[in-house]
Design an enzyme around this catalytic site. Sequence first.
Site, PDB file in Angstrom:
ATOM      1  N   ALA A  36       0.809  -1.221   0.000  1.00 37.53           N
ATOM      2  CA  ALA A  36       0.000   0.000   0.000  1.00 37.53           C
ATOM      3  C   ALA A  36       0.837   1.264   0.000  1.00 37.53           C
ATOM      4  O   ALA A  36       0.399   2.312  -0.478  1.00 37.53           O
ATOM      5  CB  ALA A  36      -0.938  -0.005   1.204  1.00 37.53           C
ATOM      6  N   ARG A  48      -3.823  -0.108   7.421  1.00 31.92           N
ATOM      7  CA  ARG A  48      -3.441  -0.364   8.796  1.00 31.92           C
ATOM      8  C   ARG A  48      -2.939   0.845   9.564  1.00 31.92           C
ATOM      9  O   ARG A  48      -2.717   0.759  10.759  1.00 31.92           O
ATOM     10  CB  ARG A  48      -2.367  -1.470   8.838  1.00 31.92           C
ATOM     11  CG  ARG A  48      -2.913  -2.820   8.426  1.00 31.92           C
ATOM     12  CD  ARG A  48      -1.821  -3.874   8.363  1.00 31.92           C
ATOM     13  NE  ARG A  48      -2.397  -5.184   8.147  1.00 31.92           N
ATOM     14  CZ  ARG A  48      -2.808  -5.631   6.962  1.00 31.92           C
ATOM     15  NH1 ARG A  48      -2.696  -4.870   5.891  1.00 31.92           N
ATOM     16  NH2 ARG A  48      -3.335  -6.826   6.839  1.00 31.92           N
ATOM     17  N   HIS A 131      -3.779 -10.062  -4.391  1.00 32.97           N
ATOM     18  CA  HIS A 131      -5.013  -9.889  -3.622  1.00 32.97           C
ATOM     19  C   HIS A 131      -6.178  -9.447  -4.489  1.00 32.97           C
ATOM     20  O   HIS A 131      -7.191  -8.978  -3.965  1.00 32.97           O
ATOM     21  CB  HIS A 131      -4.770  -8.901  -2.472  1.00 32.97           C
ATOM     22  CG  HIS A 131      -3.790  -9.400  -1.451  1.00 32.97           C
ATOM     23  ND1 HIS A 131      -3.208  -8.598  -0.491  1.00 32.97           N
ATOM     24  CD2 HIS A 131      -3.268 -10.645  -1.255  1.00 32.97           C
ATOM     25  CE1 HIS A 131      -2.396  -9.310   0.251  1.00 32.97           C
ATOM     26  NE2 HIS A 131      -2.410 -10.557  -0.185  1.00 32.97           N
ATOM     27  N   CYS A 177     -26.726 -16.089 -12.617  1.00 28.57           N
ATOM     28  CA  CYS A 177     -27.219 -17.266 -11.889  1.00 28.57           C
ATOM     29  C   CYS A 177     -27.917 -16.937 -10.580  1.00 28.57           C
ATOM     30  O   CYS A 177     -28.448 -17.841  -9.921  1.00 28.57           O
ATOM     31  CB  CYS A 177     -26.075 -18.239 -11.635  1.00 28.57           C
ATOM     32  SG  CYS A 177     -24.921 -17.701 -10.335  1.00 28.57           S
ATOM     33  N   THR A 215       5.809  -1.917   1.477  1.00 27.44           N
ATOM     34  CA  THR A 215       5.133  -3.023   2.147  1.00 27.44           C
ATOM     35  C   THR A 215       5.756  -3.264   3.508  1.00 27.44           C
ATOM     36  O   THR A 215       6.986  -3.221   3.662  1.00 27.44           O
ATOM     37  CB  THR A 215       5.174  -4.317   1.316  1.00 27.44           C
ATOM     38  OG1 THR A 215       4.693  -5.412   2.121  1.00 27.44           O
ATOM     39  CG2 THR A 215       6.562  -4.646   0.807  1.00 27.44           C
TER      40      THR A 215
END
Length: 271
Positions: A36, A48, A131, A177, A215
């Site tokens: 981030a 965080r 992610h 669906c 990171t």
Amino acid sequence: MNDASVPHRHRATTDDVDVLVDLLAGAERAVALTGAGISTGSGLPDFRSSTGLWTRYDPRELTFQRHVASAEVRRAGWAMRREFLDADARANPAHHALADLQASGHLGAIVTQNIDGLHQSGGATDVIELHGTAHASTCIGTAPRDGVPAGCGWSGPTRDILARIDAGEDDPDCPDCGGLVKAATISFGQSMDPMTTEAAWAAADQADLVLAIGTSLQVVPAASIVPTAHERGIPVAICNAEPTPWDGIAEVVCRDRVEDLLPRVAAAVRG
């Protein structure tokens, strides 16, 4: 190696930047691992920090299992995705610098923990999104078990789901669906996509340099790329504003703002 055994280093010196330039200039298949911190310069909140998204949305509530079980949790999840997308972030100089390093042949894959798509909009061509992405949503089926999506294969823009909510749908379902729909990101309690994980580790296995950028190196399995590379004799460089558990094994650690640092490094590598 535990966290307590790893000494932390200070802000990068000119010599540190020179070491980073030399490492990249000599690399032919470096891999970047990004978090981030590379996108905060684009105006995106991280998760965080003291002002991050987790101060407004409880990650213990937004798990895969609770998304499946509760329409209320799904509504909160869509609200968080709306906030994230409404930031309307743009790639910053750090994203462009990594794309430049790819174009110059020194950087191969970018393995990112980010879900913002900013590497691609910054010109990067080989991006592995561990992610997932916030920009797409997908069917996960009517009753997926054990954190594994079991949808029909439908996917579409997250903005389309938000538009359906704005038009009055309380809990949008799959248009094909009728199954549950979820942003195409990896939530807590959700299984990683095995093909994506395999691609990330394959890139790391073939690397001649691992560059960790923005990171904290605390979220596995991504964080384990760094110590595994070190154990295999692959040099590691870390660019992060705060100390990480693995600073002590790195060839160089730079604390400078990555949107300032990386363009300088890329320009020096190009010569």
